[in-house]
Design a protein around this motif. Structure first.
Motif, mmCIF file in Angstrom:
data_model
loop_
_atom_site.group_PDB
_atom_site.id
_atom_site.type_symbol
_atom_site.label_atom_id
_atom_site.label_comp_id
_atom_site.label_asym_id
_atom_site.label_seq_id
_atom_site.Cartn_x
_atom_site.Cartn_y
_atom_site.Cartn_z
ATOM 1 N N PHE A 125 54.076 25.113 10.209
ATOM 2 C CA PHE A 125 54.909 25.462 11.351
ATOM 3 C C PHE A 125 54.843 24.333 12.378
ATOM 4 O O PHE A 125 53.782 23.779 12.624
ATOM 5 C CB PHE A 125 54.436 26.783 11.960
ATOM 6 C CG PHE A 125 55.519 27.534 12.653
ATOM 7 C CD1 PHE A 125 56.492 28.200 11.919
ATOM 8 C CD2 PHE A 125 55.576 27.584 14.022
ATOM 9 C CE1 PHE A 125 57.503 28.897 12.552
ATOM 10 C CE2 PHE A 125 56.583 28.284 14.674
ATOM 11 C CZ PHE A 125 57.542 28.941 13.936
ATOM 12 N N THR A 126 55.937 23.980 12.962
ATOM 13 C CA THR A 126 56.186 22.872 13.895
ATOM 14 C C THR A 126 56.200 21.517 13.191
ATOM 15 O O THR A 126 56.250 20.489 13.845
ATOM 16 C CB THR A 126 55.218 22.819 15.110
ATOM 17 O OG1 THR A 126 53.930 22.391 14.697
ATOM 18 C CG2 THR A 126 55.153 24.144 15.838
ATOM 19 N N GLY A 127 56.177 21.496 11.883
ATOM 20 C CA GLY A 127 56.278 20.245 11.134
ATOM 21 C C GLY A 127 57.553 20.234 10.302
ATOM 22 O O GLY A 127 58.221 21.244 10.133
ATOM 23 N N SER A 128 57.873 19.065 9.793
ATOM 24 C CA SER A 128 59.010 18.918 8.888
ATOM 25 C C SER A 128 58.576 17.993 7.761
ATOM 26 O O SER A 128 57.448 17.482 7.762
ATOM 27 C CB SER A 128 60.217 18.326 9.628
ATOM 28 O OG SER A 128 59.989 16.954 9.896
ATOM 29 N N GLY A 129 59.458 17.755 6.818
ATOM 30 C CA GLY A 129 59.135 16.812 5.755
ATOM 31 C C GLY A 129 58.731 15.463 6.303
ATOM 32 O O GLY A 129 57.828 14.801 5.778
#
Length: 155
Positions: free
Chosen positions: A52-56
């Motif tokens: 959560f709060t991250g992306s690839g």
């Protein structure tokens, strides 16, 4: 020699018109092992799900205290602790900070996006060993939950 990361732009039909009005156009980093261009063979593939709060893209971040995902992959492949693999880093960011990588009317059809769009796209785009026996998924935090749900519901 290190592998390389390519950033691909993926237009999702399934994420189009989601309730949060998040963009359907996604940036998808893909790690290719160092020998990808020299070897005329197919590779297994892993799908990486951020927390959560991250992306690839967060898998690529520099951190003083730990390796980025590409650095860790290079080290493990060089040490022969794992075979060379292609890794697709899913962009699961939403207006609420991320998702659990499940299909949700509130957040979007994230499991379907991965299973029905990203897996076939990766198999068309890269030299991958075909089929589920050569495919895996892993994640951090919410991505770990999403990985478990993928295994339970989409093995």
């Amino acid at each position: 020699m290190p592998g390389r990361v390519e950033i691909h732009h993926f237009a999702s039909q399934l994420l189009e018109g989601n309730a949060l009005r998040d963009p359907a156009q996604r940036r998808v980093p893909v790690y290719l092992p160092a020998d990808y261009d020299e070897e005329a063979r197919d590779y297994p593939v892993l799908f990486a799900l951020a927390g959560f709060t991250g992306s690839g893209l967060s898998f690529l971040n520099y951190d003083w205290y730990q390796e980025s995902l590409p650095q860790r992959l290079d080290r493990l492949i060089d040490a022969e602790a794992m075979p060379p693999v292609v890794v697709v880093m899913v962009d699961g960011m939403t207006r609420v900070g991320g998702n659990q990588y499940i299909d949700s009317p509130a957040v979007g059809p994230w499991a379907s996006h991965i299973v029905e769009e990203l897996v076939p796209w990766a198999e068309r785009t890269f030299r991958l060993m075909p089929g589920r026996d050569h495919r895996g998924v892993f994640g951090k935090s919410s991505g770990g939950y999403g990985s478990l749900m993928m295994a339970f519901e989409h093995s």
